[in-house]
Design a protein around this motif. Structure first.
Motif, mmCIF file in Angstrom:
data_model
loop_
_atom_site.group_PDB
_atom_site.id
_atom_site.type_symbol
_atom_site.label_atom_id
_atom_site.label_comp_id
_atom_site.label_asym_id
_atom_site.label_seq_id
_atom_site.Cartn_x
_atom_site.Cartn_y
_atom_site.Cartn_z
ATOM 1 N N LEU A 6 -7.516 3.126 17.449
ATOM 2 C CA LEU A 6 -7.526 2.223 16.309
ATOM 3 C C LEU A 6 -6.103 1.934 15.844
ATOM 4 O O LEU A 6 -5.215 2.776 15.957
ATOM 5 C CB LEU A 6 -8.324 2.835 15.157
ATOM 6 N N LYS A 7 -5.906 0.741 15.310
ATOM 7 C CA LYS A 7 -4.597 0.346 14.796
ATOM 8 C C LYS A 7 -4.788 -0.190 13.385
ATOM 9 O O LYS A 7 -5.683 -0.989 13.140
ATOM 10 C CB LYS A 7 -3.966 -0.727 15.692
ATOM 11 N N ALA A 8 -3.953 0.252 12.457
ATOM 12 C CA ALA A 8 -4.071 -0.155 11.065
ATOM 13 C C ALA A 8 -3.224 -1.390 10.794
ATOM 14 O O ALA A 8 -2.229 -1.647 11.473
ATOM 15 C CB ALA A 8 -3.626 0.982 10.148
ATOM 16 N N VAL A 9 -3.625 -2.161 9.784
ATOM 17 C CA VAL A 9 -2.808 -3.258 9.296
ATOM 18 C C VAL A 9 -1.691 -2.649 8.457
ATOM 19 O O VAL A 9 -1.951 -1.943 7.475
ATOM 20 C CB VAL A 9 -3.641 -4.235 8.444
ATOM 21 N N THR A 10 -0.441 -2.874 8.844
ATOM 22 C CA THR A 10 0.688 -2.164 8.220
ATOM 23 C C THR A 10 1.486 -3.060 7.283
ATOM 24 O O THR A 10 2.704 -2.967 7.208
ATOM 25 C CB THR A 10 1.611 -1.605 9.307
ATOM 26 N N LEU A 11 0.815 -3.938 6.541
ATOM 27 C CA LEU A 11 1.514 -4.869 5.658
ATOM 28 C C LEU A 11 2.338 -4.124 4.600
ATOM 29 O O LEU A 11 3.472 -4.455 4.329
ATOM 30 C CB LEU A 11 0.493 -5.792 4.974
ATOM 31 N N THR A 12 1.761 -3.091 3.985
ATOM 32 C CA THR A 12 2.473 -2.335 2.960
ATOM 33 C C THR A 12 2.524 -0.848 3.306
ATOM 34 O O THR A 12 2.680 0.001 2.438
ATOM 35 C CB THR A 12 1.793 -2.504 1.591
ATOM 36 N N HIS A 13 2.374 -0.516 4.581
ATOM 37 C CA HIS A 13 2.318 0.872 5.018
ATOM 38 C C HIS A 13 3.740 1.370 5.286
ATOM 39 O O HIS A 13 4.211 1.392 6.406
ATOM 40 C CB HIS A 13 1.464 0.978 6.284
ATOM 41 N N VAL A 14 4.436 1.776 4.212
ATOM 42 C CA VAL A 14 5.801 2.257 4.324
ATOM 43 C C VAL A 14 5.834 3.707 3.862
ATOM 44 O O VAL A 14 5.443 4.015 2.738
ATOM 45 C CB VAL A 14 6.777 1.419 3.476
ATOM 46 N N ARG A 15 6.305 4.600 4.716
ATOM 47 C CA ARG A 15 6.314 6.030 4.405
ATOM 48 C C ARG A 15 7.725 6.516 4.092
ATOM 49 O O ARG A 15 8.702 6.018 4.635
ATOM 50 C CB ARG A 15 5.743 6.834 5.575
ATOM 51 N N TYR A 16 7.790 7.536 3.226
ATOM 52 C CA TYR A 16 9.045 8.205 2.919
ATOM 53 C C TYR A 16 8.723 9.666 2.636
ATOM 54 O O TYR A 16 7.563 10.022 2.376
ATOM 55 C CB TYR A 16 9.726 7.560 1.707
ATOM 56 N N GLN A 17 9.739 10.520 2.686
ATOM 57 C CA GLN A 17 9.508 11.939 2.465
ATOM 58 C C GLN A 17 9.218 12.214 0.994
ATOM 59 O O GLN A 17 9.908 11.706 0.107
ATOM 60 C CB GLN A 17 10.730 12.757 2.906
ATOM 61 N N LYS A 18 8.188 13.007 0.749
ATOM 62 C CA LYS A 18 7.800 13.345 -0.611
ATOM 63 C C LYS A 18 8.960 14.047 -1.322
ATOM 64 O O LYS A 18 9.582 14.958 -0.794
ATOM 65 C CB LYS A 18 6.573 14.264 -0.591
ATOM 66 N N GLY A 19 9.251 13.588 -2.528
ATOM 67 C CA GLY A 19 10.351 14.165 -3.301
ATOM 68 C C GLY A 19 11.688 13.501 -3.077
ATOM 69 O O GLY A 19 12.651 13.794 -3.784
ATOM 70 N N ASP A 20 11.768 12.588 -2.113
ATOM 71 C CA ASP A 20 13.017 11.879 -1.829
ATOM 72 C C ASP A 20 13.057 10.619 -2.694
ATOM 73 O O ASP A 20 12.437 9.611 -2.370
ATOM 74 C CB ASP A 20 13.079 11.519 -0.341
ATOM 75 N N HIS A 21 13.795 10.669 -3.788
ATOM 76 C CA HIS A 21 13.820 9.544 -4.737
ATOM 77 C C HIS A 21 14.505 8.320 -4.135
ATOM 78 O O HIS A 21 14.083 7.187 -4.369
ATOM 79 C CB HIS A 21 14.507 9.974 -6.032
ATOM 80 N N LEU A 22 15.578 8.563 -3.370
ATOM 81 C CA LEU A 22 16.237 7.432 -2.716
ATOM 82 C C LEU A 22 15.301 6.798 -1.694
ATOM 83 O O LEU A 22 15.203 5.568 -1.601
ATOM 84 C CB LEU A 22 17.526 7.894 -2.036
ATOM 85 N N HIS A 24 12.087 6.803 -1.815
ATOM 86 C CA HIS A 24 11.048 6.093 -2.575
ATOM 87 C C HIS A 24 11.535 4.705 -2.981
ATOM 88 O O HIS A 24 10.819 3.701 -2.845
ATOM 89 C CB HIS A 24 10.681 6.912 -3.813
ATOM 90 N N LEU A 25 12.780 4.642 -3.483
ATOM 91 C CA LEU A 25 13.363 3.356 -3.880
ATOM 92 C C LEU A 25 13.492 2.429 -2.682
ATOM 93 O O LEU A 25 13.119 1.239 -2.750
ATOM 94 C CB LEU A 25 14.733 3.589 -4.509
ATOM 95 N N LEU A 26 14.009 2.963 -1.565
ATOM 96 C CA LEU A 26 14.194 2.129 -0.380
ATOM 97 C C LEU A 26 12.868 1.697 0.231
ATOM 98 O O LEU A 26 12.777 0.634 0.855
ATOM 99 C CB LEU A 26 15.036 2.883 0.653
ATOM 100 N N ALA A 27 11.817 2.499 0.041
ATOM 101 C CA ALA A 27 10.493 2.102 0.522
ATOM 102 C C ALA A 27 10.008 0.862 -0.219
ATOM 103 O O ALA A 27 9.425 -0.051 0.386
ATOM 104 C CB ALA A 27 9.503 3.251 0.338
ATOM 105 N N TRP A 28 10.260 0.816 -1.519
ATOM 106 C CA TRP A 28 9.885 -0.378 -2.292
ATOM 107 C C TRP A 28 10.746 -1.576 -1.898
ATOM 108 O O TRP A 28 10.248 -2.698 -1.789
ATOM 109 C CB TRP A 28 10.016 -0.096 -3.793
ATOM 110 N N ILE A 29 12.042 -1.332 -1.687
ATOM 111 C CA ILE A 29 12.926 -2.418 -1.256
ATOM 112 C C ILE A 29 12.495 -2.947 0.100
ATOM 113 O O ILE A 29 12.588 -4.154 0.371
ATOM 114 C CB ILE A 29 14.383 -1.923 -1.225
#
Length: 222
Positions: A6-22, A24-29
């Protein structure tokens, strides 16, 4: 019976390491291209219907297909971190996010300095700062989050700059001559498509005409 993976639709599927605030910010960017496409150009079509904006969006779509075609042709793998991101089934060169954002930044900058609809607005360099900042941050986010290598994001940026400049030339020096024809066509009249490129300051023009229309309606009702 074995089922295909199976393959997921990855339109907003952006991962970052938990607790990494930078991270998290770059994931939104990293999602800025999605916000521009959905929140910007779709809203623009529904509420503005201007040909310049529609061809801007069309250029981004065409450039995306070109980027995907190059990815399929080159078939360069993403970095090893793709295992944790579940992205190893897609290719990495060039970066589509970088290509999109640098296309957007180049086209927006050229529109600004050409003065289409914004002639009376000063500080053109300041107005172009945000698109370029977002483009650079998006490029950085793709490397930081592990989706691309440095050469892959620079390849995407280079492709975006070239395609953005080329498409701007095609639209504003070739297709621009057909804008009045499109505006007066059956399609243009049906969907209220318009060209405001000849108006020096669109915001001022619409503001003055809206006030004028309201005053005329008030005068007729009295």
């Amino acid at each position: 019976m074995a089922h295909p993976p199976l393959k997921a639709v990855t339109l907003t599927h952006v991962r970052y390491q938990k607790g990494d605030h930078l991270g998290h910010l770059l994931a939104w960017i990293s999602l800025v291209p999605v916000f521009i496409s959905l929140g910007g150009f779709i809203c623009h079509f529904f509420f503005r219907r201007e040909l310049q904006g529609m061809f801007f969006a069309l250029g981004l779509i065409i450039s995306h297909f070109i980027s995907d075609f190059i990815k399929t042709l080159v078939q360069q793998a993403r970095p090893e971190t793709c295992i944790f991101l579940e992205m190893c089934d897609s290719h990495g060169w060039p970066s589509s996010h970088s290509q999109y954002m640098f296309f957007f930044a180049v086209y927006f900058t050229l529109l600004t300095f050409k003065g289409i609809g914004l002639t009376k607005v000063n500080h053109k360099w300041a107005r172009c700062f945000l698109p370029w900042l977002l483009a650079v941050l998006t490029m950085q986010s793709r490397v930081y989050l592990g989706y691309h290598t440095v050469p892959q994001v620079f390849a995407g940026a280079t492709l975006g700059i070239f395609l953005g400049a080329a498409w701007f030339w095609v639209v504003n020096y070739k297709l621009f001559n057909f804008f009045p024809v499109i505006e007066e066509s059956r399609f243009g009249r049906m969907f209220y498509v318009k060209d405001t490129s000849h108006i020096q300051n669109v915001l001022e023009f619409e503001y003055d005409n809206a006030r004028k229309a309201r005053k005329e309606m008030a005068a007729k009702s009295n």
